[in-house]
Each structure stands twice: as C-alpha cells, then as structure tokens.
Design a protein around this motif. Structure first.
Motif, PDB file in Angstrom:
ATOM      1  N   GLY A 193       1.195 -31.755 -17.354  1.00  0.00           N
ATOM      2  CA  GLY A 193       1.760 -33.067 -17.114  1.00  0.00           C
ATOM      3  C   GLY A 193       1.562 -33.529 -15.686  1.00  0.00           C
ATOM      4  N   THR A 194       1.886 -34.788 -15.429  1.00  0.00           N
ATOM      5  CA  THR A 194       1.723 -35.329 -14.078  1.00  0.00           C
ATOM      6  C   THR A 194       3.012 -36.005 -13.623  1.00  0.00           C
ATOM      7  OG1 THR A 194       0.779 -37.295 -15.083  1.00  0.00           O
ATOM      8  CG2 THR A 194      -0.769 -35.750 -14.092  1.00  0.00           C
ATOM      9  N   ILE A 195       3.194 -35.994 -12.309  1.00  0.00           N
ATOM     10  CA  ILE A 195       4.344 -36.658 -11.701  1.00  0.00           C
ATOM     11  C   ILE A 195       3.821 -37.548 -10.591  1.00  0.00           C
ATOM     12  CG2 ILE A 195       6.428 -36.327 -10.334  1.00  0.00           C
ATOM     13  CD1 ILE A 195       6.593 -33.531 -11.723  1.00  0.00           C
ATOM     14  N   ARG A 216       6.394 -34.277  -0.444  1.00  0.00           N
ATOM     15  CA  ARG A 216       6.660 -35.251  -1.499  1.00  0.00           C
ATOM     16  C   ARG A 216       7.536 -36.396  -1.032  1.00  0.00           C
ATOM     17  NH1 ARG A 216       6.929 -32.274  -7.278  1.00  0.00           N
ATOM     18  NH2 ARG A 216       5.126 -30.953  -6.933  1.00  0.00           N
ATOM     19  N   ASP A 217       8.082 -36.265   0.174  1.00  0.00           N
ATOM     20  CA  ASP A 217       8.976 -37.280   0.708  1.00  0.00           C
ATOM     21  C   ASP A 217      10.190 -37.509  -0.188  1.00  0.00           C
ATOM     22  OD1 ASP A 217       9.904 -38.925   2.577  1.00  0.00           O
ATOM     23  OD2 ASP A 217       8.559 -40.601   2.177  1.00  0.00           O
ATOM     24  N   ALA A 228      11.045 -31.739  -7.570  1.00  0.00           N
ATOM     25  CA  ALA A 228      11.132 -31.391  -6.149  1.00  0.00           C
ATOM     26  C   ALA A 228       9.920 -30.582  -5.702  1.00  0.00           C
ATOM     27  CB  ALA A 228      12.409 -30.598  -5.896  1.00  0.00           C
ATOM     28  N   GLY A 229       9.210 -29.998  -6.653  1.00  0.00           N
ATOM     29  CA  GLY A 229       8.080 -29.152  -6.295  1.00  0.00           C
ATOM     30  C   GLY A 229       8.470 -27.708  -6.065  1.00  0.00           C
ATOM     31  N   LEU A 230       9.691 -27.359  -6.413  1.00  0.00           N
ATOM     32  CA  LEU A 230      10.132 -25.977  -6.239  1.00  0.00           C
ATOM     33  C   LEU A 230       9.662 -25.115  -7.401  1.00  0.00           C
ATOM     34  CD1 LEU A 230      13.741 -26.729  -5.012  1.00  0.00           C
ATOM     35  CD2 LEU A 230      11.822 -25.927  -3.651  1.00  0.00           C
ATOM     36  N   ASP A 246       0.215 -39.370  -6.726  1.00  0.00           N
ATOM     37  CA  ASP A 246       0.270 -38.187  -7.583  1.00  0.00           C
ATOM     38  C   ASP A 246       0.762 -37.008  -6.760  1.00  0.00           C
ATOM     39  OD1 ASP A 246      -0.034 -36.059  -9.242  1.00  0.00           O
ATOM     40  OD2 ASP A 246      -1.995 -36.660 -10.007  1.00  0.00           O
ATOM     41  N   VAL A 247       1.943 -36.474  -7.096  1.00  0.00           N
ATOM     42  CA  VAL A 247       2.517 -35.381  -6.308  1.00  0.00           C
ATOM     43  C   VAL A 247       2.572 -34.088  -7.114  1.00  0.00           C
ATOM     44  CG1 VAL A 247       3.932 -36.937  -4.936  1.00  0.00           C
ATOM     45  CG2 VAL A 247       4.885 -35.927  -6.987  1.00  0.00           C
TER      46      VAL A 247
END
Lengths: 371, 301
Positions: A58-60, A75-76, A50-52, A66-67
């Motif tokens: 690492g990558t998401i 991030r939608d 969620a980005g919280l 890439d978020v």
C-alpha cells in the motif's frame, strides 16, 4: 497542514494479517478518530502512518508527498504517545524543544516556540521542571506541547487520554478539541473509547480484526450503523439485540418480539428470514406507546437523572453472544434507559414501549444492516 | 489461642520483630567476617606487629607504620600503578560492555547465543582465565606472538612478562576481558528498562541513531552506569588473584598494585602492622572514591 491519503495499506506478520486493505482519505484540517476494540489494528495503522512500522503493501501520502518509505523524522508529523514518552532526564523546556533541536533549529527560535506553545497549553510556569515533578494532566499537556512546537503537517495521537483519571479525561478531551479548532492541523486520533470518538471526531473510522467496519461522522455512525458490530460498539449502554424470524401473519412483514408482532418496514421477500433487531436503550420509554409490552424488570439501576431497567429477553428472541462481539450481557437481557423516569419505576411489573421506526434491522447471517 | 511457647509474630504490633529476626543471621555474619576483621586491622595498623595473633598482648600505640608508608616510594609506585589500572580497565570495560550490550540488545537470530558468549568470560574462574592468558602471551609458545608476527606488527617474539610495559598491558587485557561482561550484563538490563516509546518519540522527532544514543540511551543508563562503574572500579582496586597468578606483581614492581603490596607485606615479609596500614589507606581511598561517584551521579530518574 495537509491531507493524508492512505491507499490499500496492509500489514501482516507471517500468516497473521493484522491490517486488511486499509484505505482512507483524510482532508486538510480534519479530525479523524480510529476506534475499535484492542487488537483491531488501529494502533498498527497509526504506527505505519508515523513510519515506526513498515506497511506490507500500500501507499501513504501526506500533503501529496509519497511518504510510504520515508523515515519517521522525514514525514513532518508529530506524535503523542499513550505514556507521553517524556524524557525523564530533560526539563519540560528541553523535552518540548527536543524535536526542533534534533532538526538543528536556532536556539532562540526554539525558545520562542516552546514558550509560545507552553502559553497555549498553560504550562509556562512548569518549563524548568522535570517530568517526574508533574501531575498526570500536566505531563499530558507537555506531551501535546512537544507535538505542537514542531508545527507539523499532521498530529498522530495514540490513546493520549487513557492514563488520565475519568474527570480529567473529560476535561482534556474538550481541550484537545479546542486546540484542534485553534490550530486546524490534520489529526489522527486512536482510541478504544467510543465516547472519545463520538465527542471529538469529525469522522470516525471503526475497525475490527484489521478491517474497517464503517467510516462516517459521529451522528451517522449512531443513527445508521453499517453492521451489528458498529451498532453494538457505538453508544452507551450498547444497543439491545433481539433475534426474530420475519413472518407474514398480518398484512405486512412483522417480527415477533416479547410476544407481540411488530410490523417491519421491509419488503415481503424477507418473509421467513431470520433477522436481528437492534433497539437503543434510550429509545425504550416508560408507559404506553406504539408498541407496548409488560415486563418484570430484573434489576433497576438509578443514576439520578436516568434509570437503567434490565429486562429478561424471551428465549426465542435471544441472540447468541458470539454474534454481537462477545458481550455476554446482551444474550439474555436488554436495557431500557429511562430518562427522567417517574419515581414508581422501581419494583413490580412495568409497561415499556418503543417506536418500531426506531428499530435497526440486521441480517442474522451477514450481520450487515438491512435498509 | 495458643499460650505458652511462641511469640505471635503475626500481630501488627510485633511485625517488625520478624524483620529483625530475619535480618539477624546476615548481620551477625557480616559483623563476624567484615566488621570485626576491619576493626582488628585498623587496630593492628597502629601497632608494630609482625605476625598478628589474637592472644598477644597489645603493643604500644604508634603511627610508625603510616609514617613509613607515606615516605615509601614503593607505596607511591603501587598507588600510581593501581590508579593507572583502575582508569584503563574501567574505561575499556565500560566501552566494551556498553558496545556489546547495545549489540546483543538488537533483535537478531541467535541473540540468546550471542548474549551467552558475551557473558561467558564472567563465568570463567579468574585463575583459569589467567592461566589461559598467560599461555596466550607465552614468549615461546604463545598465540599472541604468533598472531603479531603473522600480522607484521613485530619481527621477533616479545617476552611479555619481562618487560614492565608489556606485563602491565597483559594484565590490563586480562582484567578487561574478565571485567567487561559484568558491565555488559548491567547495561543490557538497563537498556531493556528504557521504554520503546522513548525511541519512537525520538524517531518521530527526527533524531538519528547517534542522536538517540547520546540523547536517550546514555542519559537513561546513567543511574545503572554510575553504580556499575563504582563496582568495576572497586573490583579492579581490590583484585588480587589475576595479578598475583599472572605476574606476582613484577617485573620490577610494574604490576604491583596496593592489594598485591598488602599481601606481600603481610604474608611475604610478615609485617602485618605495616600491611594493615596499607589496607586501611586503600579502604579510605575506596570509600572516598565511591562516595564521590555516587554524589556525582545525576538524580534524574
């Protein structure tokens, strides 16, 4: 809608590593459940998605974008929280439209989408109430509604059913599944309840101490657990574990359990090694069978349609509790789950049997499954 | 079991007796030091009394005190000063209090120390705070004159306590300094009761920091805010020691609030009937103001 690509994500607080090398590929429209005991890192992973929370490495990627270092709002994605996080000072309508308003959506458009989502969830008659005036189940729907009006690329759900009572939970579980089928949005769902995981997931990610134990669809998870932990976690009541040493007294390798030599389908080279045998309660039957043994039940619980028979395990077959994830019950007792048992199974010695082909074999030291 | 002395207060039917018993001392005390004097002062305000004595015979009923009060320019002046003071001090206390509360609510190194610093003025006794500020604004030796001259705001020393505007400003500054920590502490308590998930949900919904403040923090603080604001207003309304020690109400009655005027009439001119009338009017205004505030407070949480 979009797939989610998680690659080698780790998270540590100083020395403490709470997430170890998490990699997962979620395809578009898939319903993936993260399950595990508390403290296994499942919620942390969701918060990182969620980005919280920030990933240590690492990558998401969501939908190929890439978020990893994007703000949650960019991030939608939409998230449903355990306590719903409905704003008490806003009406249901405004709660549901909050995300759209923050994004500067046109008010008439907001109103249209909120009404639509409310209809889908059956809360359209509650739109002008405050969250305080809603029941637990209604709040839960509103929280779902707030997520779906955004029409995001993915839903993240953090134990959304844990605040509901048992009956409502079963009902809402089915509704969320149906909603997922209808909308087809990629969903990541976190729970500690293996039943929720089994019933809702396309694929389950089972975690322990920050590490993925197994990724599989529910049936595979049940039939072919990768290790002792997965075997013990999935299924209710949990799998029975028995310790034994492989012998070669007979023509093929066998293990001595309940005083009987049970043949095992493993190579001769296993002779002398200690193994843990797993047997699901429902695979033990009343009456004679392939391997039959006489026992004196310690306790019989009747649930009407089925009976749980608790049987003491001989000392030589007992597994140290620590090996099975700290569940003390399994150390000295096994459970037989007899479906539609005949009435006589209440007191006195009984005959139980099982099919040796149903046995799961685990290495006693590595705890991994032996295939 | 045990007969004779004693009531068995543990019996369910007698349990409420214990409640009353425990309440009694507080109720008695409140009655003695608040209700009774209140009744006496209402009573006195309708008599032409100079020095009130309880053994005096009652004077005849008169509304002269109130008639004099409402036709007195001093009273309207004091009311105006009080109103200005309440509005300015409350506003700045609120802004400073909320600001500092938001600051020290963040996690950072030395957070506990920062919170202590914020709360410090609250712990300083009013009179000591006033003496410090009186020295800071002293016309010959004061820190403020030096700072303002160094900064180039003024080119000659200001005599803070002989100019009505300056004296009023100094009183405001002192009261704000003394009053904002209370707001800050209350706001901090309020902030900590807001669930983290409210912010998380808003962040996922794409709300920026300002939108989170306006849409979540402030509305969630509203209940605490209302009560705090009332308490601060009442404190400014009735505060006596700061103004009395600092300016004594002067110069030219520029800082004479209703409470200073009450004191002056009662113990300066010994017009206790008249002073009681001012006190009663002040009380009524306070009650109405706080009723309005509570009535307007949203009932959402």
């Amino acid at each position: 809608m979009a797939g989610i690509h998680i690659e080698n994500v780790t998270k540590s607080y100083g020395q403490l590593s709470v997430l170890k090398n998490f990699s997962l590929e979620v395809s578009d429209g898939e319903f993936v459940v993260f399950v595990g005991p508390s403290g296994c890192g499942k919620s942390t992973m969701l918060k990182i998605l969620a980005g919280l929370e920030e990933a240590s490495s690492g990558t998401i990627r969501i939908g190929g974008r890439d978020v990893t270092d994007l703000a949650p709002g960019d991030r939608d994605i939409a998230m449903v929280f355990q306590n719903y996080a409905l704003y008490p000072h806003l009406t249901v309508r405004k709660n549901m439209g909050f995300g759209l308003k923050m994004r500067g959506t046109d008010p008439t458009e907001i109103d249209k989408r909120v009404t639509e989502a409310a209809k889908i969830l059956g809360v359209d008659h509650l739109l002008d109430r405050r969250p305080k005036a809603l029941s637990g189940g209604q709040r839960q729907r509103v929280a779902l509604g707030r997520a779906i009006v955004r029409e995001p690329q993915a839903f993240l759900m953090d134990e959304p059913l844990s605040n509901l009572d048992a009956k409502l939970r079963v009902h809402t579980r089915a509704e969320i599944s149906a909603l997922h089928k209808r909308l087809g949005v990629t969903t990541i769902y976190v729970t500690h309840d293996q039943i929720e995981a089994m019933t809702m997931a396309d694929r389950i990610v089972i975690m322990k101490d920050g590490a993925i134990q197994q990724i599989a669809d529910p049936d595979t998870m049940f039939k072919k657990p990768a290790n002792l932990f997965v075997a013990g976690f999935i299924g209710s009541p949990g799998m029975n574990f028995l310790r034994a040493t492989v012998n070669t007294n007979g023509p093929s390798p066998a293990a001595r359990i309940f005083g009987y030599d049970v043949p095992l389908r493993i190579p001769q080279s296993f002779a002398g090694r200690e193994v843990i045998l797993g047997l699901r309660p429902e695979h033990i039957a009343a009456g004679p069978g392939a391997v039959t043994f006489d026992v004196m039940p310690r306790l019989v619980e009747s649930l009407g349609s089925e009976k749980y028979v608790y049987v003491d395990v001989p000392v030589e077959n007992r597994v140290e509790a620590a090996r099975t994830g700290g569940d003390e019950r399994r150390a000295d007792t096994i459970i037989a789950r007899l479906i539609n048992p005949d009435e006589r199974v209440t007191e006195g010695p009984i005959k139980l049997s099982f099919d040796p082909a149903r046995l799961h074999l685990f290495d006693a030291t590595t705890q991994a499954s032996i295939e | 079991m045990k007969s004779g002395f004693g009531l068995d207060l543990a019996r369910p039917s007698r349990r409420h007796w214990l409640g009353y018993l425990l309440l009694a001392p507080a109720v008695l005390l409140i009655g003695l030091i608040i209700i009774y004097p209140l009744i006496v002062s209402v009573d006195i305000s309708f008599q032409n009394v100079n020095i009130a004595r309880l053994d005096q015979p009652r004077r005849p009923f008169t509304t002269a005190n109130y008639e004099r009060l409402f036709s007195s320019p001093d009273f309207w002046n004091a009311s105006w000063i009080t109103l200005k003071l309440v509005v300015i001090v409350s506003l700045f206390c609120f802004l400073l209090g909320l600001g500092t509360a938001l600051l020290v609510n963040n996690k950072f190194k030395g957070q506990a120390f920062a919170r202590l610093l914020v709360a410090l003025p609250w712990a300083v006794p009013e009179v000591i705070a006033v003496v410090i500020f009186a020295w800071m604004f002293d016309s010959s030796f004061g820190l403020m004159n030096w700072v303002f001259i160094k900064l180039g705001f003024i080119d000659t020393t200001v005599n803070w306590f002989s100019s009505p505007v300056a004296a009023f400003a100094v009183v405001c500054v002192t009261m704000i300094w003394k009053g904002y920590p209370f707001v800050s502490i209350m706001m901090l308590a309020g902030l900590q009761s807001i669930p983290d998930d409210f912010y998380n949900a808003a962040r996922v919904d794409g709300a920026n920091a300002w939108q989170r403040l306006v849409n979540i923090t402030i509305p969630s603080l509203m209940p605490v805010l209302g009560v705090t604001l009332i308490l601060v207003m009442l404190w400014v309304f009735r505060d006596f020691s700061i103004i009395y020690v600092m300016t004594g109400g002067g110069p030219l009655k520029a800082t004479q609030t209703l409470s200073i005027m009450t004191y002056e009439q009662a113990f300066g001119f010994f017009k206790m009937g008249y002073a009681s009338a001012i006190g009663v009017v002040t009380l009524i205004v306070c009650v109405i103001a706080s009723r309005l505030m509570i009535g307007r407070a949203p009932d959402n949480i």
